[in-house]
Every structure is written in C-alpha cells, then in structure tokens.
Design an enzyme around this catalytic site. Sequence first.
Site, PDB file in Angstrom:
ATOM      1  N   HIS A 105       2.271  -3.233   7.073  1.00 35.90           N
ATOM      2  CA  HIS A 105       1.392  -2.130   6.674  1.00 35.90           C
ATOM      3  C   HIS A 105       1.380  -1.094   7.793  1.00 35.90           C
ATOM      4  O   HIS A 105       2.007  -1.263   8.834  1.00 35.90           O
ATOM      5  CB  HIS A 105      -0.041  -2.656   6.494  1.00 35.90           C
ATOM      6  CG  HIS A 105      -0.235  -3.551   5.311  1.00 35.90           C
ATOM      7  ND1 HIS A 105      -1.016  -3.207   4.252  1.00 35.90           N
ATOM      8  CD2 HIS A 105       0.248  -4.786   5.030  1.00 35.90           C
ATOM      9  CE1 HIS A 105      -1.015  -4.171   3.357  1.00 35.90           C
ATOM     10  NE2 HIS A 105      -0.249  -5.156   3.805  1.00 35.90           N
ATOM     11  N   SER A 106       0.586  -0.041   7.581  1.00 34.08           N
ATOM     12  CA  SER A 106       0.231   0.856   8.675  1.00 34.08           C
ATOM     13  C   SER A 106      -1.167   1.356   8.376  1.00 34.08           C
ATOM     14  O   SER A 106      -1.617   1.274   7.232  1.00 34.08           O
ATOM     15  CB  SER A 106       1.206   2.033   8.787  1.00 34.08           C
ATOM     16  OG  SER A 106       0.965   2.993   7.769  1.00 34.08           O
ATOM     17  N   HIS A 136       0.858  -1.187   0.000  1.00 35.34           N
ATOM     18  CA  HIS A 136       0.000   0.000   0.000  1.00 35.34           C
ATOM     19  C   HIS A 136       0.899   1.243   0.000  1.00 35.34           C
ATOM     20  O   HIS A 136       1.677   1.459   0.922  1.00 35.34           O
ATOM     21  CB  HIS A 136      -0.930   0.007   1.221  1.00 35.34           C
ATOM     22  CG  HIS A 136      -2.070  -0.942   1.075  1.00 35.34           C
ATOM     23  ND1 HIS A 136      -2.662  -1.581   2.145  1.00 35.34           N
ATOM     24  CD2 HIS A 136      -2.744  -1.355  -0.037  1.00 35.34           C
ATOM     25  CE1 HIS A 136      -3.644  -2.349   1.695  1.00 35.34           C
ATOM     26  NE2 HIS A 136      -3.712  -2.236   0.370  1.00 35.34           N
ATOM     27  N   GLU A 177       0.171  -4.134  11.273  1.00 36.14           N
ATOM     28  CA  GLU A 177      -0.166  -2.717  11.093  1.00 36.14           C
ATOM     29  C   GLU A 177       0.713  -1.938  12.080  1.00 36.14           C
ATOM     30  O   GLU A 177       0.540  -2.032  13.292  1.00 36.14           O
ATOM     31  CB  GLU A 177      -1.651  -2.463  11.427  1.00 36.14           C
ATOM     32  CG  GLU A 177      -2.637  -3.197  10.511  1.00 36.14           C
ATOM     33  CD  GLU A 177      -2.756  -2.604   9.118  1.00 36.14           C
ATOM     34  OE1 GLU A 177      -2.198  -1.516   8.886  1.00 36.14           O
ATOM     35  OE2 GLU A 177      -3.411  -3.235   8.263  1.00 36.14           O
ATOM     36  N   ARG A 204      -3.059   4.749  -2.382  1.00 35.43           N
ATOM     37  CA  ARG A 204      -2.967   3.424  -1.764  1.00 35.43           C
ATOM     38  C   ARG A 204      -2.698   2.314  -2.789  1.00 35.43           C
ATOM     39  O   ARG A 204      -1.940   1.380  -2.534  1.00 35.43           O
ATOM     40  CB  ARG A 204      -4.296   3.154  -1.069  1.00 35.43           C
ATOM     41  CG  ARG A 204      -4.548   1.733  -0.597  1.00 35.43           C
ATOM     42  CD  ARG A 204      -5.964   1.661  -0.011  1.00 35.43           C
ATOM     43  NE  ARG A 204      -6.433   0.310   0.235  1.00 35.43           N
ATOM     44  CZ  ARG A 204      -6.383  -0.293   1.427  1.00 35.43           C
ATOM     45  NH1 ARG A 204      -5.856   0.321   2.462  1.00 35.43           N
ATOM     46  NH2 ARG A 204      -6.848  -1.516   1.580  1.00 35.43           N
ATOM     47  N   ARG A 246       0.778   4.519   0.438  1.00 37.57           N
ATOM     48  CA  ARG A 246       0.840   5.634   1.399  1.00 37.57           C
ATOM     49  C   ARG A 246       1.385   5.231   2.767  1.00 37.57           C
ATOM     50  O   ARG A 246       1.636   6.091   3.612  1.00 37.57           O
ATOM     51  CB  ARG A 246      -0.552   6.204   1.581  1.00 37.57           C
ATOM     52  CG  ARG A 246      -1.562   5.213   2.170  1.00 37.57           C
ATOM     53  CD  ARG A 246      -2.953   5.756   1.982  1.00 37.57           C
ATOM     54  NE  ARG A 246      -3.991   4.834   2.454  1.00 37.57           N
ATOM     55  CZ  ARG A 246      -5.291   5.031   2.222  1.00 37.57           C
ATOM     56  NH1 ARG A 246      -5.682   6.075   1.522  1.00 37.57           N
ATOM     57  NH2 ARG A 246      -6.184   4.183   2.677  1.00 37.57           N
ATOM     58  N   GLU A 247       1.588   3.939   2.990  1.00 41.38           N
ATOM     59  CA  GLU A 247       1.985   3.472   4.313  1.00 41.38           C
ATOM     60  C   GLU A 247       3.509   3.499   4.421  1.00 41.38           C
ATOM     61  O   GLU A 247       4.173   2.483   4.558  1.00 41.38           O
ATOM     62  CB  GLU A 247       1.377   2.074   4.546  1.00 41.38           C
ATOM     63  CG  GLU A 247      -0.146   2.138   4.469  1.00 41.38           C
ATOM     64  CD  GLU A 247      -0.842   0.778   4.332  1.00 41.38           C
ATOM     65  OE1 GLU A 247      -0.172  -0.268   4.448  1.00 41.38           O
ATOM     66  OE2 GLU A 247      -2.069   0.773   4.124  1.00 41.38           O
ATOM     67  N   ASN A 261      -3.588  -5.445  -2.208  1.00 42.14           N
ATOM     68  CA  ASN A 261      -3.852  -6.335  -1.072  1.00 42.14           C
ATOM     69  C   ASN A 261      -5.312  -6.832  -1.058  1.00 42.14           C
ATOM     70  O   ASN A 261      -5.806  -7.302  -0.051  1.00 42.14           O
ATOM     71  CB  ASN A 261      -3.522  -5.647   0.252  1.00 42.14           C
ATOM     72  CG  ASN A 261      -3.052  -6.649   1.306  1.00 42.14           C
ATOM     73  OD1 ASN A 261      -2.357  -7.618   0.981  1.00 42.14           O
ATOM     74  ND2 ASN A 261      -3.442  -6.432   2.559  1.00 42.14           N
TER      75      ASN A 261
END
Length: 426
Positions: free
Chosen positions: A309-310, A184, A384, A235, A186-187, A255
């Site tokens: 991820h975050s 992803h 996360e 994303r 933006r993470e 994802n």
Amino acid sequence: MSNMQLCSTGLLAFLVILPHFCWSQYAAPPGDQIWEVEGEIGLVTTMLQDKGLVDILDESRSRKIIRVGLKNSIDVKFILLQHKLTYKILVKDLASYLKEKDGKTIKTRSITCTDLSCPQPLSDAYMTLDQIEWYLKELNISHSSRVNVTSIGKSIEGRDIWLVHIRPLKCRVDGAVWIEAGIHAREWIAPAVILQLIPKLLEDCSRIGYLDIFIVPMANPDGYLYSWTTNRLWRKNRRINNNTSQVGCDGVDLNRNWDYKFGLFASSNPCSETFHGASGFSEPETKALSDAMIAVSRDYNLLMVMAFHSYGQFILHPWGWSTEEAPDTPMMISRATLWANATKKRYGTVYKVTSTTVGLYAASGATDDWAKAVLQVKYSYTVELRDEGTEGFVLSPNQIVPSSEEVWDGMKILLTAVGPGDYIYL
Ligand SMILES: *[C@@H]1O[C@H](CO)[C@@H](O)[C@H](O)[C@H]1NC(C)=O
Ligand SMILES: *[C@@H]1O[C@H](CO)[C@@H](O)[C@H](O)[C@H]1NC(C)=O
Ligand SMILES: *[C@@H]1O[C@H](CO)[C@@H](O)[C@H](O)[C@H]1NC(C)=O
Ligand SMILES: *[C@@H]1O[C@H](CO)[C@@H](O)[C@H](O)[C@H]1NC(C)=O
Ligand SMILES: *[C@@H]1O[C@H](CO)[C@@H](O)[C@H](O)[C@H]1NC(C)=O
Ligand SMILES: [Zn+2]
C-alpha cells in the site's frame, strides 16, 4: 523466444494502446479540498469519516490530513469548531492542483520499446490498466518456462484479476510467498513497485530462486481505472451501493472486507472511505483473492504474505483488529527489521516496524490479519510505501525507480531469510 521477436510484439501492442494514454486526467470532484486538522488525535476525524463527511488521507501523525467535498465542508467546519479543533486549507482546489501535477508528468513521458528495454514495466510513468495487462500477457509469453499468468476471478465490473506465478529457478524446496498490490485504487506506487520487482525476481540468481512466488499486481482493477478516469483519490472498489444518489457513496473498502473479525473496526456507512461492505467477502475481488490464497496454501508451504500500500513508510504486522500480540510476533518483527534495515541502506528511507493497531489505527478486515489468522502464515505484513506525506497518494513518477530499488534491497534479504534457508545450504 528471442528478444527481437518479443520486442516487435511489444511495439505493436504499444501502438494499439497508445491512444488510451491521453485520458489520464488526475481528476477530482469539483470543489474538493485538502485540509490539515491541527492537534487532532483521531477521534473526531474518524467520526467524520464514519459519517462519510471526510476522507482521511494521513492517519500516521498527530495532525490529520483530510479531503473534504464541497457539499460537506460547512458541516465539517461546524463539527471541528464544536470540538475546538483548528484547521488550515492545504489545497484549495484539488482538481486544478492535480491537473497541474498531471501536466508536468505527462510532458516528460516517453514511450520507447527497444531490443534491450522490452518488455519491461514502465519505470518513468505510472502504467494504465491496459499497459499493466499488456505487460503481464507479454511476460507470460516471453517467460513461459517460469511464469504463468492466470485470472483468479473477475472484479465487480467484470475485469480479470491477474495472478503471476513465478516458479522456482532451482529445485523446489516447497516454500511460497504471496504478494498483493493495488487493493486501494489511489495508491499507484504500490502496483508500480511490484511490477518493477517482477523482472528483478526473474533476473535474480540467488537463493530466492528456490521459492514459488505468487504476485497479484493489481487487486482492484475497477478502482484503479476509476482513479485514472474520474477521481484520482478513489480508494474503494466500484460496487454500486444502495443509496447512491450521493457522490462518494459507492464502493467497498476491499481492505476492510476480508472475513476475519469482519466489521469490528470499519465503517458500516457506504459513504465512508472505509465502508466494509455487506458481509465478509461480499466483494468478488476479496473472494477471488482469498480463494486463490487458500488454493496456494493448500498446495504449497505458504511462508509469507505481503500486501503493498501507500503511504507513510511502514512495515506493519498483525493485528489490525487488536493490540494483542499475534502468533510469531517476535519473528515477524525480526524479519521486518531486516527488511527495513536493508531498505534504508541505499537512500536512507526510513520504514517504521510496528503492528497496525499500535502504530497506526485499529482496522479490521485487512489482508494481513486474515492471512495470519485463517491461513496461519508465519510472516504476514502490510507495507506502506513512500512517502511520508509530502506528495502522499499523488507521488511523482520519478519516485518509482528509487522506491523499487530500495524495496528490492529489502525483499532480497527478507525472501532469503523467510525461505527455507537452512536446507538450501545442504
Ligand atoms: C497455469 O496455471 C493454471 C491455473 O493454475 C493451470 O491450469 C495451468 O496448467 C498452468 N499452466 C502452466 C503452463 O503451468
Ligand atoms: C499464460 O500462458 C499459459 C501457457 O503457458 C496459458 O495457459 C495461460 O492462459 C496464459 N495466460 C494468459 C493471461 O494469457
Ligand atoms: C439507504 O437509505 C435508507 C433510508 O435513508 C436507509 O434506511 C438504509 O439503511 C440505507 N442503506 C444503506 C445501505 O445505507
Ligand atoms: C443493497 O440492497 C440489497 C437488496 O435489498 C441487499 O441484498 C444488499 O446487501 C444491499 N447492499 C448493501 C451494500 O447494503
Ligand atoms: C537493524 O539496524 C539496527 C541499527 O543499525 C541494528 O541495531 C539492528 O540489529 C538491525 N537489525 C537487524 C535484524 O538487522
Ligand atoms: Zn492502502
């Protein structure tokens, strides 16, 4: 190769890529806002996201944080009102909010490359895609006896997806671990933390040294680049979908694109942030990742898969598509708890251990479900990372070091525990 030689190559490479540094913009489409919807259990915001009207930024709590574009804001307001949901505007103008944040971080930035610090991933700033690639190629040269960096395929825009293989330091006992980050875009904290782990793994002399470790630090290079140049909260990947006249209708959520229970809990609307794509593994990124994972599981005893991820601070285990228990759930929980306990020790950061469906939401087509179901790896997780929503995806770069330190504390324990620890003690 000596440190001296390494560092002179490093310095040169930095000089070449330095100009790119200036185009970090933390941009957002004009008029984007961040709203907080109160008392919402998720049904309405999920429906809004499926329609491509909002981008849910935080699903982990009862109040939902959403990003709303200018052209959709009247529709969203109306639908929330219909459902008697109230909201407040947290960020009135996302573009200027991000710009201000960017200004603050760039000023504290320093680029140094000395005999002692080179080559290391940057720890006080998020690395650009060019810097990440430079670091990986340097690593491949400086640690050629243990590291092999190869391209496992190309993204939809033709960029390489790099796989870092760290060979065992000690005699091989046939256990391998796969680590993925950056699927992803933006993470940003996820690739940043995983890059920090690479030198830590190489310097470690413990029992972890018996494992073959495979790391994809940047699974979605096109999306990452786009999140630097055009839209900080991007994303998906950068596939151009068919109906692209609308902003935000490009891209596939990688994802949600893995070919297991494909399409069950993900959006079929290209304008949605969770658009699953045309079919399972329709995207070159997921195809490359899964093919490489299949190859590793064929040639090695693949013990664990972890996708980073975050945000939200979770260590999640399958399933994402069902509330049913996945095989090995008690062992997955036990090892995840070891990880979470060790990760908490240094700074008190709490990571919740739960299954994706139970703890967060139903989502199909993720890396961890596919690895569990198709490769049948015993330990399969999605992590996360920080934080719990204060800064969310735009986590300050001063969080890179503490995040990496605590994750490393957890990884040391977890890698030792999932590894074939018993006969290492022979
Ligand atoms: C690196 O990996 C590639 C692809 O698996 C392989 O062909 C090559 O021989 C490896 N190189 C080294 C030095 O191990
Ligand atoms: C890494 O080094 C190996 C030889 O040790 C080479 O085969 C491979 O192409 C190199 N990878 C990159 C990305 O340069
Ligand atoms: C594109 O728009 C047309 C007409 O509105 C629609 O029939 C089609 O399903 C859309 N395609 C996608 C991929 O959403
Ligand atoms: C876009 O249209 C082409 C040709 O009609 C089709 O093959 C492809 O699957 C469509 N893509 C998406 C994302 O719907
Ligand atoms: C984790 O910490 C909790 C609370 O201190 C403790 O009860 C539990 O036994 C620990 N679990 C593991 C697997 O270390
Ligand atoms: Zn994610």
